[in-house]
Design a protein around this motif. Structure first.
Motif, short mmCIF file in Angstrom:
data_model
loop_
_atom_site.label_atom_id
_atom_site.label_comp_id
_atom_site.label_asym_id
_atom_site.label_seq_id
_atom_site.Cartn_x
_atom_site.Cartn_y
_atom_site.Cartn_z
N LEU A 265 80.24 51.01 60.16
CA LEU A 265 79.47 51.29 58.96
C LEU A 265 80.29 51.04 57.71
CD1 LEU A 265 77.59 54.51 60.09
CD2 LEU A 265 76.53 52.37 59.35
N ALA A 266 81.53 51.54 57.75
CA ALA A 266 82.41 51.38 56.60
C ALA A 266 82.63 49.90 56.30
CB ALA A 266 83.74 52.08 56.86
N ARG A 267 82.66 49.08 57.34
CA ARG A 267 82.90 47.65 57.13
C ARG A 267 81.64 46.97 56.61
NH1 ARG A 267 84.08 46.38 61.95
NH2 ARG A 267 85.81 47.84 61.91
N GLN A 268 80.49 47.31 57.22
CA GLN A 268 79.23 46.68 56.79
C GLN A 268 78.87 47.04 55.35
OE1 GLN A 268 75.58 46.48 58.85
NE2 GLN A 268 76.50 46.22 60.86
N ILE A 269 79.04 48.32 55.02
CA ILE A 269 78.71 48.78 53.68
C ILE A 269 80.01 48.86 52.90
CG2 ILE A 269 77.48 50.55 52.38
CD1 ILE A 269 76.17 51.38 55.03
N ALA A 270 80.53 47.71 52.56
CA ALA A 270 81.91 47.61 52.10
C ALA A 270 82.18 48.38 50.81
CB ALA A 270 82.28 46.13 51.92
N LYS B 140 85.23 44.83 49.01
CA LYS B 140 84.52 45.86 48.25
C LYS B 140 83.98 45.30 46.94
CE LYS B 140 86.06 49.92 48.66
NZ LYS B 140 86.75 51.23 48.63
N PHE B 141 84.83 44.54 46.28
CA PHE B 141 84.42 43.93 45.01
C PHE B 141 83.21 43.02 45.21
CE2 PHE B 141 84.62 40.44 41.95
CZ PHE B 141 84.62 41.15 40.76
N GLU B 142 83.29 42.17 46.21
CA GLU B 142 82.19 41.24 46.48
C GLU B 142 80.93 41.99 46.86
OE1 GLU B 142 83.55 38.57 49.44
OE2 GLU B 142 84.99 37.59 48.11
N TYR B 143 81.07 43.03 47.64
CA TYR B 143 79.91 43.79 48.08
C TYR B 143 79.24 44.47 46.89
CZ TYR B 143 76.94 46.58 51.10
OH TYR B 143 75.86 47.16 51.73
N ASN B 144 80.05 45.02 46.01
CA ASN B 144 79.48 45.67 44.83
C ASN B 144 78.78 44.66 43.93
OD1 ASN B 144 80.15 48.28 45.49
ND2 ASN B 144 82.19 48.13 44.58
N ALA B 145 79.34 43.47 43.83
CA ALA B 145 78.68 42.42 43.07
C ALA B 145 77.35 42.06 43.71
CB ALA B 145 79.59 41.19 42.98
N PHE B 146 77.36 41.99 45.03
CA PHE B 146 76.13 41.70 45.76
C PHE B 146 75.09 42.79 45.51
CE2 PHE B 146 74.08 43.22 49.71
CZ PHE B 146 73.06 42.29 49.78
N LEU B 147 75.53 44.05 45.58
CA LEU B 147 74.62 45.17 45.38
C LEU B 147 74.00 45.14 43.98
CD1 LEU B 147 76.03 48.42 46.97
CD2 LEU B 147 74.18 46.94 47.75
N LEU C 21 73.14 42.75 42.37
CA LEU C 21 72.09 41.74 42.31
C LEU C 21 70.96 42.02 43.29
CD1 LEU C 21 74.32 38.55 42.01
CD2 LEU C 21 73.00 39.67 40.21
N CYS C 22 71.22 42.85 44.28
CA CYS C 22 70.25 43.10 45.35
C CYS C 22 68.98 43.74 44.77
CB CYS C 22 70.87 44.02 46.38
SG CYS C 22 69.70 44.59 47.62
N PRO C 23 67.84 43.07 44.94
CA PRO C 23 66.61 43.59 44.35
C PRO C 23 66.23 44.97 44.89
CG PRO C 23 66.17 41.72 45.83
CD PRO C 23 67.64 41.80 45.64
N THR C 24 66.43 45.18 46.16
CA THR C 24 66.07 46.48 46.73
C THR C 24 66.87 47.59 46.08
OG1 THR C 24 65.59 45.40 48.83
CG2 THR C 24 65.82 47.78 48.87
N ARG C 25 68.16 47.36 45.91
CA ARG C 25 69.00 48.36 45.27
C ARG C 25 68.56 48.63 43.84
NH1 ARG C 25 71.16 52.18 44.61
NH2 ARG C 25 70.00 52.64 46.47
N GLN C 26 68.21 47.58 43.14
CA GLN C 26 67.78 47.74 41.75
C GLN C 26 66.51 48.57 41.68
OE1 GLN C 26 67.82 44.13 39.32
NE2 GLN C 26 69.31 43.24 40.70
N LEU C 27 65.59 48.28 42.58
CA LEU C 27 64.35 49.06 42.60
C LEU C 27 64.64 50.51 42.93
CD1 LEU C 27 61.30 49.38 42.54
CD2 LEU C 27 61.24 48.62 44.92
N LEU C 28 65.45 50.71 43.93
CA LEU C 28 65.81 52.07 44.34
C LEU C 28 66.49 52.81 43.21
CD1 LEU C 28 64.78 52.80 46.96
CD2 LEU C 28 66.68 51.58 48.00
N ASP C 29 67.31 52.12 42.46
CA ASP C 29 67.97 52.75 41.32
C ASP C 29 66.94 53.25 40.31
OD1 ASP C 29 70.56 52.63 42.15
OD2 ASP C 29 70.99 50.72 41.17
N SER C 30 65.89 52.48 40.13
CA SER C 30 64.85 52.90 39.19
C SER C 30 64.06 54.08 39.76
CB SER C 30 63.89 51.75 38.90
OG SER C 30 64.59 50.69 38.28
#
Lengths: 132, 132
Positions: free
Chosen positions: A55-60, B14-21, B23-32
């Motif tokens: 999990l920690a790896r997938q959700i980096a 971690k950096f790349e994943y956060n950048a991905f998040l 932009l992730c539409p689902t995350r943006q909607l969930l944030d709202s």
DNA sequence: CTGTATCCTGTTCGATACTG
DNA sequence: CAGTATCGAACAGGATACAG
């Protein structure tokens, strides 16, 4: 009628409404789902059980603290089960319960709407910000 | 291979994943949606347009600040429109857009799941807390 | 009526270090 | 490997006062 009475009534209404919200099932669910990582964990586990480190790896992006905290919360809510295998080193697996799986269609509904309409939202944001 | 390399790789992931998040539409909607009042506002407006003070009365627990803030956010996202009628006193109506209405089934799906399964969640919580 | 501006409090969350 | 404990910065959000 003095102002104090009206303001007291407003406070009373606010108090009752907040008490109602505290019991409202939808609000409670939303409070859980709104946790930044909960949906990502649910989605990750939708394909099958995973170990903590998987999990920690997938959700980096998640910190150890938040991952553990979110997992505990989900376990407490009966949405997943935590299985400890007492080996060396210890091994812990996380798996969705039936209840947790029943929630997945809801999560997917959110995902589908987001993927379908989020570009419109972004366009609206750009227009709104552009107008200033 | 030195430890620094592995830790650097983790940070990079971690950096790349956060950048991905981000932009992730689902995350943006969930944030709202995760905003405490947004869903309540959407639900209140589902039955038709309402004035600011009507919303404030229906959603009794919300502070002026948060109500305005949430409404602005929803307007920015193109989910509702704000109509100012320049009378004395001024009158402001809020109404769902087509985009906002298209989101309602998702909100209702959440509501339905909550009303159907939240008692199981509460039972699981009680059991979890009971075990200590 | 419909907000805006300010202050102030509690909470959240990441970083870091440590444990069985 | 899978956590727990602690600290501190950042932010959310309520109360209050004021404005167009």
């Amino acid at each position: 009628m003095p102002t104090t009475t009206a303001s007291r009534r407003r406070e009373q209404a606010k108090f009752e409404y907040n008490a109602f919200l505290a019991l409202c099932p939808t609000r409670q669910l939303l409070d859980s789902l709104s946790d930044k990582w909960v949906c990502l964990i649910l989605a990750a586990l939708a394909d099958g059980p995973l170990r903590y480190s998987d999990l920690a790896r997938q959700i980096a992006g998640v910190s150890q603290k938040m991952l553990t905290q979110s997992l505990r919360s989900l376990e407490r809510d009966g949405l997943l089960i935590r299985t400890v295998t007492a080996s060396v080193p210890v091994r812990v697996d996380y798996e969705l319960t039936a209840l947790g799986e029943s929630l997945m269609p809801v999560v997917r509904a959110v995902k589908i709407w987001a993927e379908t309409h989020m570009d419109e939202v972004l366009a609206a944001r750009a227009a709104y910000d552009g107008e200033g």
